[in-house]
Design an enzyme around this catalytic site. Structure first.
Site, PDB file in Angstrom:
ATOM      1  CB  VAL A 397      22.598  79.032 -20.366  1.00 55.16           C
ATOM      2  CG1 VAL A 397      21.363  78.573 -19.610  1.00 55.16           C
ATOM      3  CG2 VAL A 397      22.370  80.426 -20.950  1.00 55.16           C
ATOM      4  CG  ASP A 398      24.554  72.941 -19.417  1.00 54.25           C
ATOM      5  OD1 ASP A 398      23.612  72.792 -18.633  1.00 54.25           O
ATOM      6  OD2 ASP A 398      25.077  71.998 -20.024  1.00 54.25           O
ATOM      7  CG  ASP A 399      29.845  75.714 -17.265  1.00 49.80           C
ATOM      8  OD1 ASP A 399      30.488  75.097 -16.408  1.00 49.80           O
ATOM      9  OD2 ASP A 399      29.970  75.522 -18.480  1.00 49.80           O
ATOM     10  NE  ARG A 473      23.213  71.242 -16.688  1.00 47.18           N
ATOM     11  CZ  ARG A 473      23.625  69.978 -16.623  1.00 47.18           C
ATOM     12  NH1 ARG A 473      23.566  69.334 -15.475  1.00 47.18           N
ATOM     13  NH2 ARG A 473      24.082  69.370 -17.691  1.00 47.18           N
TER      14      ARG A 473
END
Length: 664
Positions: A397-399, A473
Site C-alpha cells: 500500500v505504501d509504495d 501518506r
C-alpha cells in the site's frame, strides 16, 4: 566540515544570517537547483532511480554460512565479506544492527561464526574481543530463533532445542484461527521455506576449530538451550511453548502422518511465488531460506530452480576492491516514486522527457495479477505497486500511494493510460483499508496480536498492523486526487490517526526512524485533507517537533527509540530527519518560527558542492528492534522536498504580505 561543502558552509555557518529575503530566496533556489541536478545525475538510463540499501553485517555473515553449507564457498569472496564485517566491529568486540548501535547478541554470534568459517582462528584479536562480549551478553543461547536454526545447519545447535516450525502449518485452511495468511507477508515468505528446512534438518559437519562451542556459557547443555517458560503460569507464551514441546515430541517419535503432504504443499507454494519475482518475496532472508529449502528437497545445484534462486540472491551483492556486502533487497519503485515526486515539487515540468521516461518505467510495474493480499481482501482487484524490480505477489500500500503521488507530477502523453492506472491503484488501496480505518503495508486486518507470542516469532515482525505513517501518506495522496475529509473512508482514517497520537503529540513511525518520521507523515496527510492548522492536536505535534530540535538546527533520532520510547526525537542531526522536521512544521502551518528557519539553515549548511548530502546514520526501518536500513537516497530527495516546500511557503507568505522569519 567536508571539504566538498558549498560556499555557504563557511566558518560563520552556525550564525548564518540573510539580511534580505531576496538573498534567502536566492540561496534556497540555488540549493534546490543543485539538489535537482544531483538527483537527475543518479537517474538510470531506463528512467528509474535505485539507491543502495545498506543493512547490518548479519547479511554478510549469512552469506558465508549459506555457501559453506552448500559447499560453494569462494575463499576470496569470503575474505572480502570478512573485511566488511571487521570494518563494522564495535570497540567492545560485538556487532550492532545499525550505525553506532550497541552490540547485538545475534549479530555478534553470526559475525564471530562467519569469521571462523572463513579460517580465522579463535586467538585472533578480533575474535578474542568478540568472544568476551558475546559471553557477557549471555552467549549463544540468547540469540534469536533464526540464528539458532542457521547454527543447527552446521551442527552448532540442537534441532530439538529450537522452536519448532513444522511444515504442516501450510495445511491449515484459510478460515482456521491460525494459518499462514494470519501472519505478515514477509514472515510467511521467510517461514514457509524455513519450515521445509526444519522438517529435513540439514546438517553439515565442520571442523571443530570452526565451531562456536566456546560461546556457550556453562557448556552446551540442552536444558539451557531451550526457550524458558514464563513466570506467569497462565500466559500465551506458556500456551504456545506447550504446543512447541508437543511438536518436538511428535518429531522425536516420528508421528507425522501429514508430513509428506505438507512438504509437497510448501514446495508448491514456494515455487509458485518464484514466478514474476526477483526470488521468493524479493527479500534477502526468504531468498536465502528458499535456496536451502530447495537443496533439502533434493534439487541439485545445477537444477534450473536452484540456479535461478542463486542468481537472484547474488544480484544483491556489491563487490569492491577489498570488500563484499549484500543488500537486503532493492528499492527501485520506492526510490523512483519519491524522486519523481521531489522533482515535480521542485519545479521540473510535468512534460519533461526525463519525467515521462520515469513514468513510462513505473507504469509498467503496476501489478495486474492476484497475490497473497487477496486471501483477506476478496473484493479488491489488482492495481498496486511493489517495492523491488519484480515482486508480483507482494504489492504494498505504501509504495502504491507514493507512486500515485509521483505520477501526479507528470503529464504522460497517454493521459488515459496514466489516469486509469492511478484509479486502479486508488481502488485497490481503498479495498485494503483495515477495520480500524488505517492502512497496513501488505495485508488487510493482519492484527491477531496473540501470534507475537509464538516461540519462533522473536523477529518482532510476525504481524502487519495498520500504521499512522502509511495512513498519513495515503491521505496526502487521496487529497491530491480530489478526495476530501467528508469521504466516509477518509473520516475513518482521520479517526484512526487521532486515536494513535502519543501523549506528547508525536506519532510512531513504523517504516522510518521513528517518531519524527511518523509525525511528519501524519501532519502532511492532515494538511492535505484541509484539517485546520489550529486544531490542538496538530499544534501539539508541531510543538513536539520544535521541542526535539537539536542546537545545530537539525533533527535526529536513533533506532534506539524503538527500544526506549523515552529517547524519541533524540539523536545526531541528519539531512533526511531534518527535512522531516521541517516538512512536519510547514504542514502544521508553521512558516515563521525560528525552528523552521534553523532547520533550513542546517540543510543549506550541510549541502555539498555537488548538490547532495552525506548521511552515515541509519534512518530506515525494516523490523523495529531487529532490522534496520540505510536508504542512500533519503539524504537526497527528502531535503529537496523540504527546501521546495519552504520556498513555496516563502512565496505564499510574500504574496499575503506576512513575511517569513529570517534565518539566524
Amino acid at each position: 566540515m567536508d571539504e566538498t561543502s558549498s560556499s555557504f558552509s563557511a566558518s560563520n555557518a552556525p550564525q548564518l544570517r540573510f539580511g534580505k529575503i531576496d538573498d534567502l530566496k536566492g540561496r534556497v533556489t540555488a540549493a534546490v537547483d543543485g539538489a535537482r541536478k544531483f538527483l537527475f545525475s543518479e537517474q538510470h538510463e531506463q528512467g528509474y532511480w535505485c539507491g543502495e540499501l545498506v543493512a547490518d553485517t548479519t547479511l554478510e555473515s549469512d552469506y558465508i554460512l549459506l555457501h559453506t553449507l552448500l559447499g560453494t564457498g569462494n575463499q576470496e569472496r569470503f575474505q572480502k565479506c570478512c573485511n566488511w564485517i571487521l570494518r563494522h566491529q564495535n570497540e567492545d568486540g560485538g556487532w550492532g544492527i545499525y550505525v553506532d548501535a550497541p552490540s547485538n547478541i545475534s549479530a555478534s554470534v553470526k559475525g564471530y561464526f562467519a569469521l571462523k568459517l572463513s579460517g580465522y582462528k579463535a586467538d585472533h584479536p578480533a575474535l578474542v574481543r568478540a568472544r568476551k562480549k558475546i559471553l557477557e551478553m549471555g552467549g549463544v543461547t540468547e540469540v534469536n530463533t533464526f540464528t539458532k536454526i542457521y547454527l543447527c545447519f552446521l551442527g552448532q545447535y540442537d534441532y530439538d532445542a529450537v522452536p519448532a516450525i513444522p511444515p504442516e502449518i501450510v495445511l491449515f485452511p484459510k478460515w482456521f484461527w491460525f494459518n499462514i495468511y494470519e501472519i505478515s507477508s514477509w514472515s510467511r515468505a521467510i517461514l514457509v521455506p524455513l519450515s521445509i528446512c526444519y522438517a529435513k534438518k540439514p546438517l553439515k559437519k565442520i571442523p571443530d576449530e570452526m565451531g562456536v562451542e566456546e560461546l556457550f556459557v556453562g557448556g552446551r547443555d540442552k536444558s539451557r538451550m531451550r526457550l524458558h517458560w514464563s513466570d506467569k503460569l497462565i500466559s500465551w507464551r506458556n500456551f504456545f511453548l506447550v504446543f512447541d514441546r508437543l511438536t518436538h515430541w511428535f518429531e522425536m517419535v516420528h508421528v507425522r502422518p501429514l508430513r509428506w503432504l505438507a512438504l509437497k504443499r510448501a514446495e508448491q507454494w514456494m515455487l509458485e511465488r518464484f514466478e514474476m519475482s526477483d526470488g521468493l518475496g524479493a527479500i534477502y532472508p526468504s531468498m536465502l531460506n528458499a535456496i536451502i529449502a530447495l537443496r533439502c528437497l533434493g534439487y541439485s545445484l545445477d537444477d534450473p530452480q536452484v540456479i535461478r534462486a542463486l542468481d537472484e540472491f547474488e544480484k544483491l551483492g556489491i563487490e569492491e576492491d577489498d570488500t563484499f556486502r549484500m543488500q537486503p533487497c532493492m528499492s527501485p519503485v520506492w526510490d523512483t516514486a519519491y524522486a519523481m515526486f521531489a522533482m515535480g515539487e521542485a519545479g521540473v515540468p510535468a512534460d519533461d522527457p526525463r519525467m515521462i521516461k520515469c513514468a513510462d518505467w513505473i507504469l509498467q510495474k503496476q501489478v495486474r495479477n492476484v497475490g497473497d493480499w487477496k486471501v483477506k481482501n476478496k473484493k479488491g482487484q489488482p492495481g498496486g505497486w511493489y517495492f523491488e524490480f519484480n515482486n508480483e505477489f507482494y504489492p504494498d500500500v505504501d509504495d502504491s500511494a507514493m507512486v500515485c503521488l509521483g505520477l501526479s507530477q507528470v503529464e504522460h502523453p497517454n493521459g488515459r493510460y496514466q489516469r486509469e492506472s492511478v484509479q486502479r491503484a486508488i481502488d485497490w488501496i481503498f479495498s485494503m483499508q483495515c477495520k480500524s480505518g488505517g492502512w497496513a503495508s501488505f495485508d488487510k486486518d493482519n492484527t491477531r496480536m496473540v501470534f507475537q507470542h509464538i516461540p519462533f516469532a522473536d523477529h518482532n515482525a510476525m504481524l502487519d498492523p495498520p500504521t499512522v505513517d502509511i495512513t498519513g501518506r495515503i491521505l496526502e495522496m487521496l487529497a491530491t486526487y480530489g478526495y476530501d475529509k467528508n469521504d466516509p473512508r477518509v473520516k475513518k482514517a482521520l479517526k484512526f490517526i487521532r486515536e494513535e497520537q502519543e501523549p506528547d503529540g508525536s506519532w510512531f513511525g513504523r517504516w522510518g526512524v521513528n517518531y519524527i518520521y511518523g509525525t511528519m507523515q501524519v501532519l502532511r496527510g492532515l494538511e492535505a485533507m484541509g484539517i485546520d492548522h489550529h486544531e490542538p492536536y496538530m499544534q501539539q505535534a508541531a510543538e513536539w517537533l520544535r521541542m526535539v530540535q537539536n542546537p545545530d538546527g537539525g533533527w535526529g533520532e536513533t533506532c534506539g527509540s524503538y527500544d526506549d520510547p523515552n529517547t524519541r526525537g533524540i539523536g545526531p542531526s541528519t539531512p533526511s530527519q531534518t527535512a522531516w522536521g521541517v516538512m512536519g512544521l510547514l504542514a502544521a502551518g508553521d512558516t515563521r518560527s525560528d525552528s523552521v528557519a534553523r532547520g533550513i539553515a542546517y540543510l543549506l549548511r550541510t549541502q555539498k558542492r555537488d548538490g547532495g548530502w552525506d548521511e552515515p546514520q541509519t534512518t530506515g526501518t525494516g523490523f523495529p528492534r531487529v532490522f534496520y536500513l540505510t536508504y542512500t537516497l533519503y539524504r537526497q530527495y527528502f531535503p529537496l522536498i523540504a527546501l521546495t516546500t519552504y520556498a513555496k511557503a516563502m512565496a505564499a507568505a510574500a504574496e499575503r504580505g506576512t513575511g517569513v522569519r529570517r534565518i539566524g
